[in-house]
Design a protein around this motif. Structure first.
Motif, short mmCIF file in Angstrom:
data_model
loop_
_atom_site.label_atom_id
_atom_site.label_comp_id
_atom_site.label_asym_id
_atom_site.label_seq_id
_atom_site.Cartn_x
_atom_site.Cartn_y
_atom_site.Cartn_z
N SER A 37 0.86 -1.19 0.00
CA SER A 37 0.00 0.00 0.00
C SER A 37 0.89 1.23 0.00
O SER A 37 2.11 1.11 0.04
N ASP A 59 6.22 -2.68 11.07
CA ASP A 59 6.14 -4.04 10.54
C ASP A 59 5.79 -4.99 11.68
O ASP A 59 6.53 -5.11 12.65
N ALA A 83 -3.77 -7.06 8.23
CA ALA A 83 -2.42 -7.15 7.67
C ALA A 83 -2.04 -8.60 7.39
O ALA A 83 -2.13 -9.46 8.26
N TYR A 151 -0.86 -19.85 1.35
CA TYR A 151 -1.73 -18.74 1.75
C TYR A 151 -3.00 -19.28 2.41
O TYR A 151 -3.37 -18.87 3.52
N TYR A 178 -14.37 -13.82 4.03
CA TYR A 178 -14.79 -13.03 2.88
C TYR A 178 -14.89 -13.93 1.66
O TYR A 178 -14.03 -14.78 1.45
N PRO A 181 -14.11 -9.92 -2.68
CA PRO A 181 -14.34 -8.48 -2.60
C PRO A 181 -13.99 -7.78 -3.91
O PRO A 181 -12.93 -8.06 -4.50
#
Ligand code: NAD
Ligand code: WQD
Length: 340
Positions: A37, A59, A83, A151, A178, A181
């Motif tokens: 970002s 971090d 995060a 992941y 989710y 999105p």
């Protein structure tokens, strides 16, 4: 004003959630290391809400720095933890980066929750935990399937870590799974900023329509679905963001039924890849250059949420349409091109 920590608050879903939190009257502190970002997002949020959130560039893998942050911020009442690293393909190539970034960070935060008696925690999980579901729509008690990527595995392990921690402490967690999105804020001041070549469908579509990519590859039209392409549950990011505020309020007001709860966040509607393409063309008037190519390895055929639990227990329901989401994504793509 209740102070809420939003980790990854400059990212795609985090930034939209910060806006909704501020609009509802929460004081927000963002932690982000800017790995996926930029500081422009902070400006975007501030332009929308007229209130700059507090930002710490930090971090979360640095345990001592995390500990120091909580010593300086001893009035945090809840954490929304976005995060993480999220690129499925990259996680296959760099598993340790994913296990470190998605699990160590969670553990350090939970240790601080314990030390500082922070009891309200919201976690970003994913429909990826369901793998290829046995039946549709997917309910929260559907089995979690063996992960097909590091992941996906980090999301499953994170859920286990949270469940175990909640069973022996005063921590209350809501894990939000989710679905897909999409879209951006209606102001086009914040949106999704994919690094490099987008892996996800909608940013690839908007970049193709904008001329940044030559052609969209539709991965397979020979699946056992009506038009042969895969089916997903695409949810507007603003609807998703609003669900976080509601989940937080459920925890803060102790309305949760157990210390560890899971909710699906989707629309409950499945759309095929070709339906998304058609809907984009219809909504924007843009002709999309696409071709059908081979299936993408690892893709599940069809996933969409049963949203009954979120509708009834959270009192949340997705409001926005696919057309609104695609129009907002297209407006955002224009804004990004204008500014680059
Ligand atoms: P994103 O990459 O846009 O946002 C994540 C943010 O976290 C980024 O701003 C990044 O800089 C920050 N970050 C990463 N590692 C950090 C660290 N060690 N310390 C501090 N900041 C760090 O991703 P997103 O799409 O907004 O996703 C948010 C969360 O939702 C993630 O946990 C993701 O796995 C999960 N999720 C996303 C999707 C999706 O399709 N976008 C779907 C399901 C779940
Ligand atoms: C959607 C559909 C593709 C790109 C991924 C992660 C998952 C979750 C959400 C975080 C699929 C097709 C895509 C393209 C295409 N993230 N497609 N051409 O695969 O549902 O899930 O993001 O938790 O973990 O795996 O989303 O946007 O990549 O794909 O035809 O160029 O679009 O095959 O059917 P997916 P996606």
């Amino acid at each position: 004003m209740k102070k809420i920590l939003v980790t990854g608050g400059l990212g795609y879903i985090g930034s939209h959630t910060v806006v909704e939190l501020q609009k509802t009257g929460y004081q927000v502190v963002i932690i982000d290391n800017l790995s996926n970002s930029s500081l422009d997002v902070l400006e975007g949020i501030t332009d929308i809400t007229k209130t700059p959130p507090t930002f710490e560039r930090l971090d979360l893998r640095e345990k001592a720095a995390v500990s120091d942050f909580f010593k300086r911020n001893n009035d945090i009442e809840g954490i929304i933890h976005f995060a993480a690293s999220k690129a499925v393909g990259e996680s296959v190539d760099r598993p340790l980066l994913y296990y470190e970034n998605n699990l160590n960070t969670l553990i350090y935060l939970l240790q601080e929750c314990n030390t500082h008696h922070i009891n309200n925690f919201i976690f970003s999980s994913s429909c990826t935990v369901y793998g290829e579901p046995d039946s549709l729509p997917i309910t929260e008690d559907a089995p979690v399937k063996p992960a097909t990527s590091p992941y996906g595995n980090t999301k499953q392990i994170a859920e286990e870590i949270l469940k175990d921690t909640c069973s022996v402490s005063s921590l209350k967690t809501i894990a939000l799974r989710y679905f897909n999105p999409i879209g951006a804020h209606e102001t086009a001041l914040i949106g999704e900023l994919p690094a490099g070549v987008p892996q996800n469908l909608v940013p690839f579509i908007t970049q193709t329509a904008a001329g940044v990519r030559e052609q969209l590859s539709v991965f397979g039209d020979d699946y056992p679905t009506e038009d042969g392409s895969c089916i997903r549950d695409y949810i507007h990011v603003v609807d998703l963001a609003k669900a976080h505020v509601i989940a937080l309020e459920r925890l803060l007001s102790e309305k949760n039924k157990s210390n560890y709860e899971v909710f699906n966040l989707g629309t409950g509607r499945g759309s095929s890849v070709l339906e998304v393409v058609n809907s984009f063309e219809k909504t924007t008037g843009e002709k999309l250059n696409y071709k059908i190519v081979d299936r993408r390895p690892g893709d599940v055929i069809s996933v969409y949420a049963d949203t009954k639990k979120a509708n009834e227990e959270l009192g949340w329901k997705a409001q926005k349409t696919m057309e609104e989401a695609l129009a907002s994504a297209w407006k955002w793509e224009w804004k990004v091109r204008e500014n680059s």
